[in-house]
Design an enzyme around this catalytic site. Sequence first.
Site, mmCIF file in Angstrom:
data_model
loop_
_atom_site.group_PDB
_atom_site.id
_atom_site.type_symbol
_atom_site.label_atom_id
_atom_site.label_comp_id
_atom_site.label_asym_id
_atom_site.label_seq_id
_atom_site.Cartn_x
_atom_site.Cartn_y
_atom_site.Cartn_z
ATOM 1 N NE ARG A 6 48.301 -18.045 -29.445
ATOM 2 C CZ ARG A 6 49.064 -17.115 -28.898
ATOM 3 N NH1 ARG A 6 49.626 -16.181 -29.644
ATOM 4 N NH2 ARG A 6 49.281 -17.143 -27.606
ATOM 5 C CG ASN A 35 45.580 -15.588 -29.361
ATOM 6 O OD1 ASN A 35 44.973 -16.480 -29.935
ATOM 7 N ND2 ASN A 35 46.100 -15.727 -28.152
#
Length: 790
Positions: free
Chosen positions: A27, A45
């Site tokens: 990320r 996620n």
Amino acid sequence: MSNSSTRHKQKGVEILVRGTVQGVGFRPFVYNLATRLSLTGTVSNTERGVTINIIGEDADIKEFLHTLSHNPPPLSTITDISEQPCSPDPIPGTFTITTSLSGGEATTSIPPDVALCRDCLAELNDSRDRRHNYPFINCTNCGPRFSIIETIPYDRPKTSMKSFPMCTPCKNEYHDPADRRFHAQPNACHSCGPGISWHDRDGNSIATDNILNTAARALAADRVVALRGLGGFHLVVNGYSTRAVDILRQRKKRPDKPLAIMVSDIRVLSDFCYCSESEKKLLLSPAHPVVLLRKKNNGKLAENLAPGIGEIGVMLPYTPLHHLLFNAESCPPVLVMTSGNESGTPICTANRDALHRLSSIADYFLLHNRDIVTRVDDSVAKIIGGRQMIFRRARGYVPEPLHIPWQLPKILACGGGLKSTFCLGRNHTCYLSQHIGDLHNLESYEFFLESIDHFKRLFQLEPEAVACDLHPDYMSSLHAEKLKLPLYRIQHHHAHAVAVMGEHGLSSPVLAIVMDGTGYGPDGTIWGGEILQVELTSYRRLGHLGRLHLPGGDRAATEPWRMGLSALFNTYGEKGLTCENLPAPLKHINDASLETLRTMMCKNINSPLTSSCGRLFDAIASILGITQYISYEGQAAMELEALAEKALTSPIKKLFPPNMHNFISPFLYEKEGKWEICSTEFVKMLITGLAGGKSRADLALQFHLELVKALAGLTRILSSKTGIRQVVLAGGCMQNSLLFEGLSSALHSSGLETYTGEKLPVNDGAISFGQIITGGLQHVSSHTHEGHQG
Ligand SMILES: [Zn+2]
Ligand SMILES: [Zn+2]
């Protein structure tokens, strides 16, 4: 500042990335990339993977996708990227990382534990850094993962780090997308994270101003220290001290089994081991496995680390705690690090359990207070003939998923008996468990059951079918039966071969040379030295090693002298077992034992027949007087190999020249369409050699060479009969370098292609992976048939 004309050029794309993409800095990577390209949107996620929504100019989006698929973060493995257009309205002003979403079916994967990275190591050793000497330093690129995850998605509250609320500086790093610790779930420091403590064997905490210096001094003084690590406990002693190793062996009741060592630095290795570039690369890879290396004969290491064996298992420090221990005053540069367990039981993970089970072995305990959710042993690997082979797949590799070209139902495979693993499969993905061990041990069996539940939860997979070994008495087979699901029993050596086919995506029929210890044969005998024609869901046995009696059943596997007598009986009949005819190494056997075995074999009492390659090695080792009793699996074969290597004067490849295809082995014969490799000839060769004064090392090498020639010769004949040119090499005996390299070279010089386990073990550790493919495909086809009938 956007006006309506720029707004028109903006496009929106929703991207789903699957694979190992959580806990690997994915990320923050996406955040930094998107920000650099002035894209706005979100990344999160989810249980399906990482979901990215980006909005921006067409060209920037293209570049974003290109970079994402071609240069992803180093620890990630992308298996699939899908994209679909989405509405760019309303355009957010920034790019943000949103919190994880739960719900839906998990298809994402969980990263394995990763060795300490360079950046963290530098900070660890930097006296100005706030994490100087902090034993649990980590970042997005390194540290614990699988061993601390309770459930998915992989976020701090779902790991054992949840009991350590982050301090403000840690929190700031965690929330700063530009920081190396952005969303590093195990992020911690001296003031907020886990810490270490020092205890005596009764569990009393001992006050000391520097725990690591105290521990290092204890090690230097030949004490045994139980060290709580990443995936379990290690028992640690000074690797240069024969006395310390001896104490450890006695207390652990492990007289001969090779012990792995950890060295402070890769440069220390050259003092006592040979290490090639590819071996170095493997040692330093993110997984940091134990790598088997050839020992130098200079006596620097304690001489009892690996008695009778030419190699030693070596690893490098992989946690900050290991590095700190080696940095401590007077720490020996080489430490024995063997699994912290009593022989045969699983590695300890909890402090209380370790204090209870290891107090008779360890003098001191170096503990920490971060819970180990999942036990993972060290992985063991070796480079043979330039190929990487994994002997034990655990820390650093598990639970990396395996992808296969065939579609599976939701299925569980329960594996074998020793060196066991299980496997869960769905669609094209298989999740192979870490090494679990001998299921006859109750604790290991419980570990097996717990781990199956843990994997089912982690990957949200409820099996609708189950596969197991043909052996009815394996604990794994008994468990499979209890599940009351459609059950597929897969022959052991078929599973071995299919595991290799699965790893390499081989669909068409192959010839498989499976050289193994023990496997249940459908004819009621014990198999173990087989040449099979294999398809994914079926097989034919084309040839095998000549059968020998197993006098005393299972006891014959731990007492090579029984196999020695069995091979002599098979070659010379009853007269081979008279005292005057026995070769020197077996002459000491008393008359009563001789008489008992003779009767057992003549009358077929408790002496089943076996084609096992492992037992043939035992027989040869016995006749050559290498060993008559073993204390760990494979000992006789390993010592036989080590002895043979002493006689090897050139690389084994040179012994199998390109004209091998003209060679006809005298050891082969055909009976009723089945081929056998006759073990009697090996025995005659040894007896003649011993009588003629040949050295035992020469004879050990000769045995290996003749076995290779016979197997390669037979494979060549079968290849020309069947037209199959792809050959799979599998089974525990393929861990023998001479056998494996010899066979690869000999088959190669006959123009055949060879395949073997590289990411997965060739031993029983991969049986469950073979079972899941064969069982899964059988299940699919049985359902398809039902469908037709209905
Ligand atoms: Zn790091
Ligand atoms: Zn902190």
